[in-house]
Design an enzyme around this catalytic site. Structure first.
Site, PDB file in Angstrom:
ATOM      1  N   HIS A   1     -10.449  -5.803   9.084  1.00 27.21           N
ATOM      2  CA  HIS A   1     -11.138  -5.584   7.755  1.00 27.21           C
ATOM      3  C   HIS A   1     -12.577  -4.927   7.944  1.00 27.21           C
ATOM      4  CE1 HIS A   1      -7.934  -8.640   6.960  1.00 27.21           C
ATOM      5  NE2 HIS A   1      -8.037  -8.157   5.708  1.00 27.21           N
TER       6      HIS A   1
ATOM      7  N   GLU B   1       0.922  -1.278  -0.019  1.00 26.70           N
ATOM      8  CA  GLU B   1      -0.038   0.009   0.122  1.00 26.70           C
ATOM      9  C   GLU B   1       0.801   1.146   0.023  1.00 26.70           C
ATOM     10  OE1 GLU B   1      -0.740  -2.712   1.628  1.00 26.70           O
ATOM     11  OE2 GLU B   1      -2.834  -3.186   0.980  1.00 26.70           O
TER      12      GLU B   1
END
Lengths: 326, 432
Positions: A130, A61
């Site tokens: 998540h 990321e």
């Protein structure tokens, strides 16, 4: 107007902006077909554009955001995707120390036309790593614009605006909104940042909510109406900039406020709105402002426990009634 | 013991109700549970039942009357007790004489439980003797209307005073005053701003205009404010001043008045400013980042005060006008501003602004540049100053102080100094 899915609204906005402007490109994990993004928001785009305009990256990321920032500074308009907002931690230095600050640290000389699309929220048993709603963290960083659309029409109009803006935007979708439907104008349109939408008019209590919590709030308003309580539901649509005037005017009318967000309650953006309203409109308030948000615990995986932790329609109804009984 | 029967709230949306029909008459004895009246809200018609075994003292409103929630509709009393003086409630104007001011209403509000609180929950004895804390909104409404909490009966949960309760009292007082033809605001609304003759005007939802401590900005003020912030936050401004002998200008002014073509001092300053700007075109310019673009026309913007705020109205093509023409055109412009009949060209961009506070006794001031202009001039008043003449003799000279504020990106101090010197030469010349 045509009824489409939230996911399709994202696809349409990306496609239209890529067609309109050759410098718009997508970068992120698994964006290309046949996968088309984990929530299929980029499905169908890679076959229709040059390879370099839909870029798949490794799971890295910080590299996605770093590369996208470099591209934005070099004259393109990248739309980067973080597959889960939870993963923004992997890119936090790039987001907070670079993306948000380049405009300021260059004395205003550098445009940063970068959109970071991501999705957050629970309700799908995605557990504590998540299912977070981390928008409040990002709201706290000066230099970032934050959009959190709740409907397909808002998602499309705001994403098109985000891509055209010359400042970095965090565009936060919700994993349980992708399959929701809504009417979207057939003609070209955009929605400006900083303009709230009154999703339902009412006179007794104001409910402010964004993203999926907005849908809960509309359900709550329906339930309240059955009991003779008229709730006004306001969707700020962008948290930064925040259209506080619309909220103030509503509170002047209803004298009561409930702020709903899916993230953990402590230091959430609900607190920010409550603070601003009491600063500006203390003498319009007839009852203490109520916050409805998740409990201050990591999000459980077990579905019943997850439901218990996340804010619900019932919680919103109860909070609205508290303002009326105060 | 007297009870006031009040218009109940039949739902959270209800602010007023219509009395459809009385089911009782004065001097009737009514039993607990008896139907007293039929009330209609915008949603439904409801029969109002008595909570007490009581005698009817007075029917305050006629059938068909619209009464705000909390407004008194009838007076009852306990059988076997004195009904009390009926004069306590003004029967000359019964529909509007809800809880009146003074100690008697304080007493009655303490004794009166609401007939029907919102949501249909039964009124409890909590309403009697205990007072719920006033919410910020209610405190504001009470302050604005000059009422005390004692004068308002709460109909909310636990007897809480709600917005509609305060508004009902205000509306009743306002109507009563209107009908009686008196203007006794000091008696009923001691704190009411004298600029707001209607107590009810300050109670609309979200109304700030009624708050005497809050001056809501007009559109003109908001726009002006934004431009001032833009100016001050982006322009490196600086100011220079010069005092100018106005003897010659005053003589010219007198001569023109004698000739039947009067002009004002301001006209003379506008005229001299125009001549000086023609000589120094850069100051009559617009700043465009990389360049100062001198404007061909001298379009003088005049700062003019209006009730809505300051307006910069433009007198175009001043370089083509004589002093007398500037005089007549500026008078017309000021008149158009005064009657709010401005033409589009009056609100043009202009090329330089003159702001004059001399008539208010100001000696000197530094106005804020009106972007994209590069300079603005502030005009003070004329005062007699002692000056030594060429023979060293002190003499009184009428002096004015002009202050030019410039954008230092576009002009420097020398440029403004030369401009002021030129202006002085025109003001001390013949002004022809």
């Amino acid at each position: 107007m045509t009824e489409i899915l939230y996911r399709e609204a994202i696809q349409q906005a990306l496609r239209e902006e890529m067609l309109r402007d050759d410098t718009v490109f997508l970068i992120g994990e698994d964006l290309r077909d046949p996968w088309g993004g984990t929530y299929k928001a980029t499905a169908g785009l890679s076959p229709d554009f040059e390879d370099k305009r839909v870029l798949n990256t490794p799971i890295a990321e910080d590299t996605i955001i770093g590369a996208a920032l470099g591209a934005a500074l070099s004259g393109t308009r990248p739309v980067a995707e973080l597959m889960y907002i939870d993963f923004v931690m992997r890119a936090m230095d790039a987001v907070v120390n670079q993306v948000a600050k380049v405009r300021y640290m260059s004395g205003g000389q550098s445009d940063v036309p970068l959109v970071i699309r991501t999705q957050g929220g629970g309700g799908r048993s995605s557990a504590a790593q998540h299912g977070n709603s981390l928008e409040a963290w990002l709201c706290h960083v000066p230099g970032l614009l934050i959009a959190m659309p709740s409907t397909p029409a808002d998602a499309k109009g705001l994403l098109k605006t985000a891509i055209r803006l010359n400042d970095p935007v965090i565009f936060i979708e919700h994993k349980l909104l992708y399959a929701t439907k809504g009417e979207v104008p057939d003609d070209e349109y955009t929605i400006p940042f900083g303009v709230a939408d009154i999703k339902r008019e009412g006179t007794d209590v104001t409910i402010v909510a964004a993203s999926r919590a907005l849908l809960f709030s509309l359900e709550a308003a329906e339930e309240l109406a059955r009991e003779g309580i008229s709730a006004e539901v306001i969707d700020p649509r962008t948290l930064v900039p925040l259209d506080e005037e619309t909220i103030f005017e509503s509170v002047d009318k209803t004298n009561r406020l409930v702020v709903v967000a899916e993230g953990a309650e402590r230091c959430g953006w609900t607190a920010e709105i409550a603070a601003r309203v009491q600063e500006a409109r203390f003498y319009s308030l007839d009852a203490p402002i109520q916050r409805v948000a998740a409990l201050n615990v990591p999000l459980p995986f077990q579905p019943d426990m997850e439901r218990y932790v996340l804010p619900s329609v019932k919680d919103i109804v109860a909070a609205a009634k508290r303002t009326l009984d105060a | 013991m007297r009870y006031e029967l009040k218009m109940p709230r039949l739902g959270p949306d209800m602010d007023e109700g219509t009395l459809i029909e009385w089911n009782m008459s004065v001097d009737d004895e009514v039993q607990e549970g008896a139907v007293l009246a039929t009330i209609e809200s915008d949603k439904s018609e409801v029969e109002l039942e008595s909570r007490w075994h009581a005698m009817v003292a007075e029917l305050v409103v006629e059938p068909g009357t619209v009464v705000p929630v909390g407004g008194v509709i009838a007076v009852l009393y306990k059988p076997g007790t004195d009904p009390g003086p009926l004069g306590a409630i003004d029967s000359a104007n019964p529909a509007t004489s809800a809880p009146s001011a003074g100690s008697s209403s304080a007493q009655s509000s303490a004794e009166t439980a609401p007939q029907s609180p919102p949501g249909g929950a039964p009124a409890t004895s909590k309403a009697i003797g205990t007072r719920r804390p006033l919410s910020p909104m209610v405190r504001r409404l009470l302050k604005e209307s000059g009422l005390s909490a004692d004068e308002v009966t709460g109909t909310g949960p636990g007897g809480k005073i709600q917005r509609s309760d305060v508004e009902a009292v205000i509306a009743a007082q306002s109507d009563a005053l209107k009908d009686s033809g008196t203007v006794g605001f000091d008696a009923t609304a001691a704190d009411q701003s004298s600029t707001d003759p209607s107590p009810a005007a300050s109670t609309g939802p979200g109304s700030q205009s009624g708050d005497p401590h809050r001056f809501v900005l007009t559109k003109v003020e908001k726009t002006g404010g934004r431009r001032m912030v833009e100016s001050r936050s982006t322009i490196p401004d600086f100011a220079i001043s010069r005092r100018i002998d106005m003897s010659a200008a005053l003589a010219t002014k007198k001569a023109l008045a004698d000739r039947g073509t009067p002009v004002s001092l301001n006209d003379m300053i506008l005229f001299a400013t125009t001549r000086a700007l023609v000589e120094y075109p850069r100051i009559n310019g617009v700043f465009e980042g990389e360049a100062v673009v001198a404007q061909a026309a001298v379009d003088l913007a005049m700062a003019i005060a209006t009730p809505d705020g300051l307006i910069a109205a433009v007198l175009p093509q001043c370089q083509q006008l004589s002093l007398v023409e500037i005089g007549s055109k500026s008078r017309e412009l000021v008149e158009r501003v005064r009657v709010a009949k401005l033409r589009p060209e009056d609100l043009g961009q202009g090329s330089f602004t003159v702001s004059n506070l001399g008539m208010y006794g100001v000696d000197r001031f530094q106005p804020i540049i009106n972007p994209p202009h590069v300079a603005i001039m502030g005009v003070g008043r004329i005062t007699d100053q002692l000056v030594l003449n060429s023979l060293g003799v002190p003499m009184a000279v009428p002096m004015i102080e002009l202050t030019v504020v410039g954008d230092h990106r576009a002009v420097d101090g020398v440029a403004l100094a030369l401009f002021l010197a030129s202006l002085e030469s025109f003001l001390s010349g013949s002004l022809a």
